[in-house]
Design a protein around this motif. Structure first.
Motif, PDB file in Angstrom:
ATOM      1  N   GLN A 154       0.835  -1.207   0.000  1.00 27.15           N
ATOM      2  CA  GLN A 154       0.000   0.000   0.000  1.00 27.15           C
ATOM      3  C   GLN A 154       0.867   1.253   0.000  1.00 27.15           C
ATOM      4  O   GLN A 154       0.378   2.349   0.208  1.00 27.15           O
ATOM      5  CB  GLN A 154      -0.896   0.015   1.247  1.00 27.15           C
ATOM      6  N   GLY A 186      -4.781  -2.396   5.302  1.00 25.10           N
ATOM      7  CA  GLY A 186      -3.777  -1.946   6.261  1.00 25.10           C
ATOM      8  C   GLY A 186      -2.636  -2.928   6.425  1.00 25.10           C
ATOM      9  O   GLY A 186      -1.549  -2.555   6.841  1.00 25.10           O
ATOM     10  N   MET A 293      -5.361  -1.829  10.719  1.00 24.01           N
ATOM     11  CA  MET A 293      -6.365  -2.773  10.221  1.00 24.01           C
ATOM     12  C   MET A 293      -7.666  -1.986  10.070  1.00 24.01           C
ATOM     13  O   MET A 293      -8.146  -1.376  11.016  1.00 24.01           O
ATOM     14  CB  MET A 293      -6.543  -3.935  11.187  1.00 24.01           C
ATOM     15  N   PRO A 296      -8.517   1.617  11.846  1.00 23.93           N
ATOM     16  CA  PRO A 296      -7.847   1.171  13.076  1.00 23.93           C
ATOM     17  C   PRO A 296      -8.389   1.823  14.363  1.00 23.93           C
ATOM     18  O   PRO A 296      -8.736   1.097  15.304  1.00 23.93           O
ATOM     19  CB  PRO A 296      -6.385   1.527  12.828  1.00 23.93           C
ATOM     20  N   TYR A 383     -16.110   8.172   9.352  1.00 23.08           N
ATOM     21  CA  TYR A 383     -14.687   8.059   9.045  1.00 23.08           C
ATOM     22  C   TYR A 383     -14.149   9.433   8.666  1.00 23.08           C
ATOM     23  O   TYR A 383     -14.767  10.134   7.873  1.00 23.08           O
ATOM     24  CB  TYR A 383     -14.411   7.048   7.921  1.00 23.08           C
ATOM     25  N   ALA A 449      -1.742   4.095   0.521  1.00 24.84           N
ATOM     26  CA  ALA A 449      -3.165   3.769   0.440  1.00 24.84           C
ATOM     27  C   ALA A 449      -3.638   3.466   1.852  1.00 24.84           C
ATOM     28  O   ALA A 449      -3.859   2.320   2.233  1.00 24.84           O
ATOM     29  CB  ALA A 449      -3.391   2.572  -0.480  1.00 24.84           C
ATOM     30  N   GLY A 451      -5.839   5.346   5.455  1.00 24.38           N
ATOM     31  CA  GLY A 451      -6.693   6.433   5.910  1.00 24.38           C
ATOM     32  C   GLY A 451      -7.729   6.837   4.872  1.00 24.38           C
ATOM     33  O   GLY A 451      -8.236   7.965   4.894  1.00 24.38           O
TER      34      GLY A 451
HETATM   35 MO1  MOS Z   1      -6.039   1.521   6.197  1.00 27.94          MO
HETATM   36  S1  MOS Z   1      -6.081   0.321   7.914  1.00 27.94           S
HETATM   37  O1  MOS Z   1      -5.685   3.074   6.837  1.00 27.94           O
HETATM   38  O2  MOS Z   1      -4.698   0.856   5.365  1.00 27.94           O
END
Ligand code: MOS
Length: 704
Positions: A154, A186, A293, A296, A383, A449, A451
């Motif tokens: 990511q 994540g 994850m 999170p 979020y 990648a 948040g």
């Molecule tokens: Mo996501 S848990 O911010 O990759």
């Protein structure tokens, strides 16, 4: 010796190999790594499952046979497995991390003492482990002193820079390629030291090496969501208005690293609480370091708050939707800043109507269908909307073909599609004629990648690059004595259907405008730094660091919202719990693509059902070992567990977010779901289960 004797074994690395590898700090602390524990550096073992040797073979079978032949001897020490274990140490978050602050508004103790009704409860969430379909793997190839790593990631620029540090190389000697990612959430956001081991092994042998973790090795050599505990006190008056909210949180982390999620930084913004007091602590235990994850901070902390909200509604004799309406707010109860947009109650109303909530009898155990006790529950999803700097290169040809290049990542969320749509829209060419290249550290740098920032960040940068291309074409089209657009204002021209057109409908086809430029292609590199963002943000991206403008820190608070309604059916005799249907309504600014958005939100809600009823890593408290480290015993929902999932996307236009007008939604759907399920289980049975996951055993004593 036994391992080296196995036919096909090429090399064995242990701490005795005296590798010169350098640890990196964890990503949440400013490095790029999942853990600062660098295996094979010395004889100490920090946690169960730590890598103690790497066996390289010319086939997978040879390597595995060699690994089986390896004898490992060690002196055991008593580990601390987690909460309440002797030897675990507690540190206040404010002492562990300098950017962290406890939140305080008014005097919460006085407010709670003066409240008509107080709820005081403790909630717990278990350890959860990432199990993406694609296993964690690294392939390292050295050519001319430079290493290329093929690994699902990511954060290719972060991996590049972190790996350069691990291997003591110049970042220019490292390239990371990750075109497709088979599930991330994540788990592939930060670098694990095993990648450096693969690179090192490949360098020693001067041939490519691939290292793939088995499913069970992924439990200890990748990240996970650590267990959390919450003590929540809510105070409300008879009219249903909240007057105080106290939230103490505890989270487990490794001995070495202060990983911290501190979701009170989201929960404290959610309602008009009155006085607020939050405090978070971390517990250091002998475990591998946890990490990102999906949502999170929000997933565990909103679970606790939303269950508490439901419990308080019950205490007050209020409908849980009406209780949230009474305490809805258009401004942040902490800072007083307004929300840029907040349609939480519209989400509740839309989802409640689709669900048929009005038919609910609030008395626990009152809704029954034969042997099945029916329970209905709801909860808030939210979020924060983040955006990061991004650099992109866009090329447009005279034939109307476009190419977009950015080292951002499609982790299964659909960024290839969405980036193509954005370029197609801005350049007026067919989506099918847009090629998107992502996931390669040789491309201009995009953000991690994480948040849920990618769509906002990448689309905003694409718009900027396309804007420059449009302006160059427009200038050429007007600066002429002949031609249909001669003398018009370039700002009034836009690209559509392979033409450049004016507001009055005059137009000139792209090939003709390119002829004026005596060119067949325009290629623009553009950097977008979001408003209020770090001026140095793009330079930092080149060094692997993503600096986000976070939704909770922006001049106006930016959050996406949702409301989720769940029906559970609990069997009166066996206490088996089923979820026949779930409805979620969401607002997230401009929805770039309803299909990919729906898929993300549906997946999130399914994961939320899993959090409520299935997922938990069991830990042997004596050995600090994960017991069910496989997907036979680590339960995840299958098709039979998930029936009717309905996603409603409400329209929302928010011009204060970013040029693309989008809020992230990849991590929105699973927030709150577990609380909605738990509240529905209470409604069905009269039994309030505060520790996840909810199991048949928990419900045997239920009264209904
Ligand atoms: Mo996501 S848990 O911010 O990759």
């Amino acid at each position: 010796t036994a391992t080296r004797a196995v036919p096909g074994v090429l090399d064995v690395l242990t701490y005795e190999s005296k590798l010169t590898l350098e640890p990196d700090t964890i990503m949440a602390e400013g490095g790029f790594s999942q853990t600062s524990i660098m295996p094979l550096r010395g004889p100490e073992i920090a946690h169960d499952g730590q890598i103690v040797a790497v066996v390289v073979g010319d086939t997978f079978e040879a390597a595995r046979e060699g690994a089986y032949a390896l004898r490992v001897t060690y002196e055991a020490a008593q580990p601390a497995a987690g909460f309440d274990a002797p030897g675990a140490t507690e540190v206040k978050a404010k002492d562990a991390k300098k950017q962290y602050e406890d939140l305080k508004v008014g005097d919460v103790e006085t407010a709670l003492r003066g409240a008509d009704t107080v709820l005081d409860a403790v909630y717990e969430t278990p350890t959860q482990h990432h199990n993406p379909i694609e296993l964690f793997s690294s392939t390292a190839v050295w050519v001319d002193g430079k290493v290329t790593i093929y690994e699902p990631s990511q954060n290719v620029y972060g991996f590049k820079n972190g790996l350069a540090k691990n291997l003591k190389l110049d970042p220019d000697q490292v390239r990371v390629v990750s075109e497709f990612v088979g599930g991330a959430f994540g788990s592939k956001g930060s670098l694990h030291p095993r990648t450096a081991l693969a690179a090192h092994a490949a360098w020693r042998l001067q041939r490519p090496v691939r290292l793939v973790l088995t499913r069970d090795q992924g439990f200890t050599n990748n990240t996970y969501r650590a267990e959390t505990r919450h003590h929540i006190r809510l105070g409300a008056n008879k009219d249903g208005k909240l007057v105080g909210y106290a939230h103490q949180g505890w989270e487990v982390t490794s001995r070495a690293d202060p990983y911290l999620v501190a979701g009170t930084d989201t929960t404290a913004h959610m309602y008009a609480f009155g006085a607020v007091g939050t405090e978070v602590s971390i517990i250091h235990a002998d475990r591998n370091t946890p990490g990102f994850m999906r949502s999170p901070p929000e997933t565990p902390y909103m679970y606790a708050l939303e269950q508490a909200m439901d419990e308080m509604a019950v205490k007050l004799g209020l409908d849980p939707v009406e209780f949230r309406r009474i305490n809805d707010t258009m401004k942040d109860p902490i800072s007083g800043k307004p929300y840029s947009s907040r349609k939480l109650m519209q989400c509740y109303d839309a989802a409640a109507a689709a669900f048929g909530w009005a038919a609910r009898d609030p008395r626990p155990g009152s809704m029954r269908d034969g042997d099945w006790l029916i329970g209905w529950g709801c909860a808030t999803a939210c979020y924060p909307t983040s955006i990061a700097p991004a650099a992109v290169r866009v090329r447009l040809t005279s034939e109307g073909h476009a190419r977009v290049q950015i080292a951002a990542h499609d982790v299964g969320t659909g960024l290839y599609t969405v980036a193509a749509q954005q370029a197609s829209e801005a350049l007026g060419v067919k989506v099918a004629n847009v090629t998107v290249e992502l996931g390669d550290s040789d491309l201009p740098p995009g953000p991690v990648a994480g948040g849920s920032n990618s769509t906002a960040s990448v689309c905003s940068a694409i718009l900027k690059a396309c804007g420059v291309i449009r302006a160059r074409l427009a200038n050429a089209a007007v600066a002429t004595n002949e031609g249909p657009l001669a003398g018009l204002k370039p700002a009034d021209l836009r690209l559509t259907d392979g033409k450049i057109v004016s507001s009055e409908g005059k137009s000139e086809p792209l090939p003709a405008v390119f002829d004026r430029l005596e060119s067949d292609a325009i290629e623009e590199y553009a950097e977008n730094v979001p408003e209020g963002g770090d001026k140095d943000g793009v330079r930092k991206l080149y060094h692997g660091h993503t600096t986000m403008v976070r939704g909770g820190k922006a001049p106006k608070l930016r959050y996406s919202f949702g409301a989720e309604f769940v029906e559970v059916r609990v069997h009166a005799r066996t206490r088996e719990v089923r979820v026949p249907r779930i409805v979620g309504a969401f607002t997230a600014g401009k929805i770039m693509n309803p299909r990919t958005a729906r898929s993300q939100l549906m997946g999130g809600m399914i994961w939320g059902i899993a959090s409520a009823l299935h997922e938990a890593t069991e830990i042997d408290p004596g050995a600090a070992r994960y017991v069910n480290h496989n997907i036979a015993e680590y339960l995840i929902p299958v098709n039979a567990d998930v029936r009717d999932v309905q996603v409603l996307l409400l329209s929302e236009t928010d011009t204060e977010l970013n040029p693309a007008g989008v809020k992230g939604l990849g991590e929105l759907g699973n927030v709150g779901t577990a609380a909605a399920v738990a509240s529905a289980v209470y409604h069905a049975t009269g039994k309030r289960i505060r520790n996840l996951p909810i199991r048949i055993d928990d419900l045997l004593e239920a009264t209904a």
